[in-house]
Design an enzyme around this catalytic site. Structure first.
Site, mmCIF file in Angstrom:
data_model
loop_
_atom_site.group_PDB
_atom_site.id
_atom_site.type_symbol
_atom_site.label_atom_id
_atom_site.label_comp_id
_atom_site.label_asym_id
_atom_site.label_seq_id
_atom_site.Cartn_x
_atom_site.Cartn_y
_atom_site.Cartn_z
ATOM 1 N N HIS A 117 97.786 46.119 28.492
ATOM 2 C CA HIS A 117 98.372 47.203 27.701
ATOM 3 C C HIS A 117 98.272 46.777 26.230
ATOM 4 O O HIS A 117 98.318 45.575 25.930
ATOM 5 C CB HIS A 117 99.840 47.348 28.110
ATOM 6 C CG HIS A 117 100.544 48.525 27.512
ATOM 7 N ND1 HIS A 117 101.069 48.503 26.235
ATOM 8 C CD2 HIS A 117 100.828 49.744 28.014
ATOM 9 C CE1 HIS A 117 101.648 49.659 25.987
ATOM 10 N NE2 HIS A 117 101.510 50.439 27.045
ATOM 11 N N ASP A 194 103.179 39.762 30.964
ATOM 12 C CA ASP A 194 103.650 41.137 30.780
ATOM 13 C C ASP A 194 104.065 41.677 32.152
ATOM 14 O O ASP A 194 103.224 42.016 32.981
ATOM 15 C CB ASP A 194 102.518 41.971 30.165
ATOM 16 C CG ASP A 194 102.925 43.430 29.971
ATOM 17 O OD1 ASP A 194 104.028 43.801 30.421
ATOM 18 O OD2 ASP A 194 102.137 44.185 29.379
ATOM 19 N N GLN A 197 104.958 46.404 34.557
ATOM 20 C CA GLN A 197 104.631 47.164 35.772
ATOM 21 C C GLN A 197 104.887 46.352 37.035
ATOM 22 O O GLN A 197 104.615 46.833 38.142
ATOM 23 C CB GLN A 197 103.153 47.609 35.749
ATOM 24 C CG GLN A 197 102.779 48.515 34.599
ATOM 25 C CD GLN A 197 103.389 49.922 34.700
ATOM 26 O OE1 GLN A 197 103.894 50.333 35.751
ATOM 27 N NE2 GLN A 197 103.350 50.656 33.613
ATOM 28 N N LYS A 220 111.586 51.465 32.989
ATOM 29 C CA LYS A 220 110.635 51.577 34.107
ATOM 30 C C LYS A 220 111.268 51.117 35.420
ATOM 31 O O LYS A 220 110.660 51.214 36.475
ATOM 32 C CB LYS A 220 109.371 50.747 33.829
ATOM 33 C CG LYS A 220 108.514 51.305 32.685
ATOM 34 C CD LYS A 220 107.193 50.579 32.606
ATOM 35 C CE LYS A 220 106.544 50.637 31.249
ATOM 36 N NZ LYS A 220 106.045 51.956 30.867
ATOM 37 N N CYS A 357 97.468 53.724 26.773
ATOM 38 C CA CYS A 357 97.674 52.605 25.832
ATOM 39 C C CYS A 357 96.985 51.340 26.340
ATOM 40 O O CYS A 357 97.530 50.222 26.200
ATOM 41 C CB CYS A 357 99.160 52.329 25.592
ATOM 42 S SG CYS A 357 100.016 53.739 24.906
HETATM 43 N N1 7TS Z 1 103.008 46.609 29.262
HETATM 44 C C1 7TS Z 1 102.619 47.385 30.290
HETATM 45 C C2 7TS Z 1 101.803 46.798 31.409
HETATM 46 C C3 7TS Z 1 102.979 48.724 30.317
HETATM 47 O O1 7TS Z 1 102.594 49.485 31.333
HETATM 48 C C4 7TS Z 1 103.754 49.256 29.240
HETATM 49 C C5 7TS Z 1 104.096 50.705 29.170
HETATM 50 C C6 7TS Z 1 104.151 48.387 28.218
HETATM 51 C C7 7TS Z 1 103.749 47.064 28.247
HETATM 52 C C8 7TS Z 1 105.014 48.846 27.082
HETATM 53 O O2 7TS Z 1 106.284 49.165 27.556
HETATM 54 P P1 7TS Z 1 107.362 49.862 26.591
HETATM 55 O O3 7TS Z 1 108.554 50.050 27.459
HETATM 56 O O4 7TS Z 1 107.586 48.937 25.465
HETATM 57 O O5 7TS Z 1 106.758 51.153 26.157
HETATM 58 N N2 7TS Z 1 103.232 51.512 29.873
HETATM 59 C C9 7TS Z 1 103.189 52.845 29.884
HETATM 60 C C10 7TS Z 1 102.327 53.551 30.728
HETATM 61 O O6 7TS Z 1 101.547 53.046 31.510
HETATM 62 N N3 7TS Z 1 102.521 54.860 30.535
HETATM 63 O O7 7TS Z 1 103.458 55.033 29.588
HETATM 64 C C11 7TS Z 1 103.885 53.777 29.174
#
Ligand code: 7TS
Length: 401
Positions: A117, A194, A197, A220, A357
């Site tokens: 990501h 990371d 997910q 999430k 992203c």
């Molecule tokens: N890393 C991964 C693997 C992610 O899927 C996401 C968000 C982030 C980091 C960032 O997370 P945040 O909570 O700081 O935004 N991924 C997604 C997605 O797959 N669709 O919308 C957000």
């Protein structure tokens, strides 16, 4: 696992019985218990923590710190190793800005992958640019997976950091992370994992993994927005500099000197995300009660069932058929992913379309983006039926590709 009973815990599902919510990769829905925990804090406390010299504030502080302990237990960490942040992006940036900018030197190597990501990869790209270090990408295999062998091919004595995803948000593959962490440590490198997910969907134990840092988001995993976690090994966090300065994190402040509180407080500047932490702890308890192993098994079954049905439709290209999680990325021949998503929306099917992203992987796949369905434990076979109906309607709508 009684899915129909669990669905009843979610106001959005109760209020929208026809909704097939398949955008769990972007955000999970919130159960009553999490909403109630947040509501309870605001209604019964509503005051600040760590500073009030009155009962109400002491009690709010106890709730906030109990939340930290419960979240630490959820990943088998110690409470002082849990730093509250705004989410995965903030956690991943904190590691790069604090550990990275203070430890990386010219000529050092940072290993990452095209499955990252943007929030995992971009902070290190920036560190490499500032410090004169080199970014090395783990070559992906033909399926787009990270393998241990491929990791070995880029690991050298100069490797200082491995910034890597546990589960890809586009491909849903699980990285063989235990081996990778072991190999990285043999070279003296630290691993920033990371877990955005992974943590919501499977049992993650930081002691067992031996990762140095783990980042994840509350929203999430059925928790509130605006709260996330950076887990870091205590000895690493103790030796890291804060990146934000000011209220609550200071210890002594004089005209010519300043000192900070101990880990994790030195990283939590200003009034913390109190309701968010309390809500996230409740979400962790909720998921533990369902059982993380039950969740991962069930999501995988749903994904396999959906893939089986998708494969019957000509013109559907699935990018990650063998994923071990609940994520499907696909495209319809000749249809822009956003156009497809709008047809799904007409059928009350919520999915995400685009580059998610993670432009490195969509570029690797040679596409502008994908349509992504991502399952959670409250999804059902009926959701799959609606989803497949949506694919067929999109096919008809765009001229039967
Ligand atoms: N890393 C991964 C693997 C992610 O899927 C996401 C968000 C982030 C980091 C960032 O997370 P945040 O909570 O700081 O935004 N991924 C997604 C997605 O797959 N669709 O919308 C957000």
């Amino acid at each position: 696992m009684d899915v129909l009973k669990l669905r009843n815990d979610f106001p959005v599902l109760r209020d929208n019985p026809n909704l097939a919510y398949l955008d769990n990769g972007a955000m999970a829905l919130k159960p009553d218990c999490v909403i109630d925990a947040v509501d309870n804090y605001y209604r019964k406390y509503g005051c600040n923590v760590h500073r009030g010299v009155y009962k109400l504030s002491y009690e709010a502080t106890d709730m906030y710190e109990k939340a930290r302990q419960e979240i630490a237990d959820f990943i088998n960490a110690k409470a002082e190793e849990v730093v509250f942040t705004r989410g995965s992006s903030a956690s991943l940036n904190l590691v790069a800005s604090s550990y990275g900018l203070n430890n990386i030197k010219p000529g050092d190597e940072i290993i990452t992958s095209e499955l990252e990501h943007h929030s995992s990869h971009m902070p290190w790209f920036n560190v490499a640019k500032i410090k004169g270090a080199t970014i090395k990408y783990i070559p992906l295999n033909s399926e787009g997976r990270i393998t241990v062998e491929a990791f070995k091919s880029v690991l050298t004595d100069k490797t200082r950091v491995v910034a890597i995803t546990y589960v890809s948000n586009v491909m849903g593959y699980i990285t063989p992370i235990r081996e990778i962490i072991k190999l990285a440590h043999e070279k003296g490198a630290v691993v920033s994992l990371d877990g955005a997910q992974a943590v919501p969907h499977m049992k993650v134990d930081v002691k067992e993994l031996d990762c140095d840092f783990l980042s994840f988001s509350g929203h999430k995993l059925c928790g509130p927005t605006g709260i996330g976690v950076l887990y870091g090994k205590k000895e690493l966090l103790d030796n890291m500099e804060p990146i934000e300065f000011g209220g609550d994190m200071a210890d002594t402040v004089r005209r010519d000197s300043q000192t900070y509180k101990a880990t994790p407080y030195k990283f939590e500047t200003g009034t913390p995300i109190i309701a968010g932490a309390i809500g996230l702890a409740k979400a962790c308890k909720y998921l533990e009660k369902i059982g993380l192993d039950n969740i991962s098994k069930y999501e995988y079954e749903l994904k396999c069932e959906a893939v089986k049905e998708l494969k019957k439709i000509p013109g559907v290209k699935i990018y990650n058929e063998t994923a071990e999680t609940g994520i499907i990325s696909f495209n319809l021949d000749g249809v822009h992913p956003h156009d497809a998503a709008s047809v799904f929306d007409n059928h009350d099917v919520c999915i995400r379309a685009g580059h998610h992203c993670a432009q490195l992987i969509t570029t690797w796949l040679n596409t502008i983006g994908t349509v992504r369905a991502s399952f959670y434990f409250y999804n059902t076979k009926e959701d799959i039926d609606k989803f497949i109906k949506g694919v067929k309607e999109a096919k008809d709508f765009f001229g039967g590709f």
